[in-house]
Design a protein around this motif. Structure first.
Motif, short mmCIF file in Angstrom:
data_model
loop_
_atom_site.label_atom_id
_atom_site.label_comp_id
_atom_site.label_asym_id
_atom_site.label_seq_id
_atom_site.Cartn_x
_atom_site.Cartn_y
_atom_site.Cartn_z
N ASP A 13 0.86 -1.18 0.00
CA ASP A 13 0.00 0.00 0.00
C ASP A 13 0.90 1.23 0.00
O ASP A 13 1.86 1.27 0.75
N ASP A 60 -3.25 -3.28 -1.98
CA ASP A 60 -4.08 -2.15 -2.40
C ASP A 60 -3.97 -2.06 -3.92
O ASP A 60 -2.91 -2.32 -4.49
N THR A 62 -4.26 0.62 -5.89
CA THR A 62 -3.71 1.84 -6.43
C THR A 62 -2.34 2.13 -5.82
O THR A 62 -2.24 2.50 -4.65
N SER A 88 -9.18 -2.45 -0.44
CA SER A 88 -9.40 -1.24 -1.23
C SER A 88 -10.53 -0.40 -0.65
O SER A 88 -11.47 -0.93 -0.04
N LYS A 110 -11.53 -1.11 2.92
CA LYS A 110 -10.62 -0.46 3.85
C LYS A 110 -11.31 0.01 5.13
O LYS A 110 -10.66 0.21 6.15
N LEU A 216 -10.02 4.05 -8.26
CA LEU A 216 -9.38 3.27 -7.23
C LEU A 216 -8.48 4.19 -6.44
O LEU A 216 -7.41 4.55 -6.86
N ASN A 218 -7.02 5.48 -2.31
CA ASN A 218 -6.77 4.96 -0.96
C ASN A 218 -7.61 5.73 0.04
O ASN A 218 -7.74 6.90 -0.03
#
Length: 218
Positions: A13, A60, A62, A88, A110, A216, A218
């Motif tokens: 990530d 993750d 992205t 995600s 997430k 996408l 975080n």
């Protein structure tokens, strides 16, 4: 909530704070745990190659050097025995369904509480899977795309991502430290494996890896 077992997890990530939060949950849940961290596609590859035994990847979608599901597909193609859990913030049903079709063992939003993260990981380590309930129908097109992309070597996958960025052969050669003729050979093989008639069509195929709804992020 502690399981005594020696394991190696790779947490990928690019947000340090979220990565640290996930690692804290993992250390509270699993004793004798080794953590390998990655913040980009290149460090993810290095972590997998440089670690003798990775039991699980928490990914993750992205990160620098990735496009949509490209990192997941690369892991499944090169390390098919390593289960991957996608974590995600984009928990749209279509994204969850595609993660499943492209080979993820689980999908964890997430925003999930630590107990859910632990339970999902435990199920995957026991050979199972965990996905939020969704109502999206399976896509034959996604299944066929995953099969095509799985034929590419890791190097061909990197060349394909460069094509998607609109780079010329000379630029790809410089980016990947390859001879320009080698790049041409890779592109010919890529087009054949993906059943594409041009590099533009191959680039559009990569673009289709990205979700249509929410970015996408975080």
């Amino acid at each position: 909530m502690s399981t005594k077992i020696e394991l190696t997890f790779l947490v990928a990530d690019d947000h340090p704070l979220f990565r640290a939060a996930v690692i804290q949950v993992l250390r509270e849940s699993f004793a004798d745990l080794r953590i390998v961290e990655a913040a980009s596609a290149s460090s993810l590859d290095a972590g997998l190659e440089g670690t003798p035994q990775v039991d699980l990847v928490l990914l993750d979608l992205t990160m620098p050097g990735t496009k949509g599901f490209s990192a997941l597909l690369r892991i499944r193609g090169k390390h098919p025995d390593v289960p991957v859990i996608v974590i995600s913030s984009n928990d749209q049903p279509r994204v969850i369904q595609r993660a499943r079709q492209f080979g993820a063992a689980a999908f964890i939003p997430k925003a999930s509480p630590p107990a859910l993260i632990h339970d999902a990981i435990a199920q995957v380590l026991e050979g199972g899977s965990w996905f939020p309930p969704i109502t999206v129908a399976s896509s034959k097109e996604d299944e066929e795309l995953a099969e095509k992309l799985a034929q590419l070597t890791p190097q061909q996958f990197k060349v394909l991502l460069c094509l998607a960025d609109g780079l010329l052969n000379k630029q790809i050669a410089h980016e990947l430290d390859l001879a320009e003729n080698t790049v041409k050979v890779h592109i010919t093989a890529i087009l054949k494996k993906l059943n594409c008639y041009s590099r533009t069509q191959a680039a559009v195929l990569v673009k289709s890896l990205e979700p249509e709804s929410r970015d996408l992020s975080n």
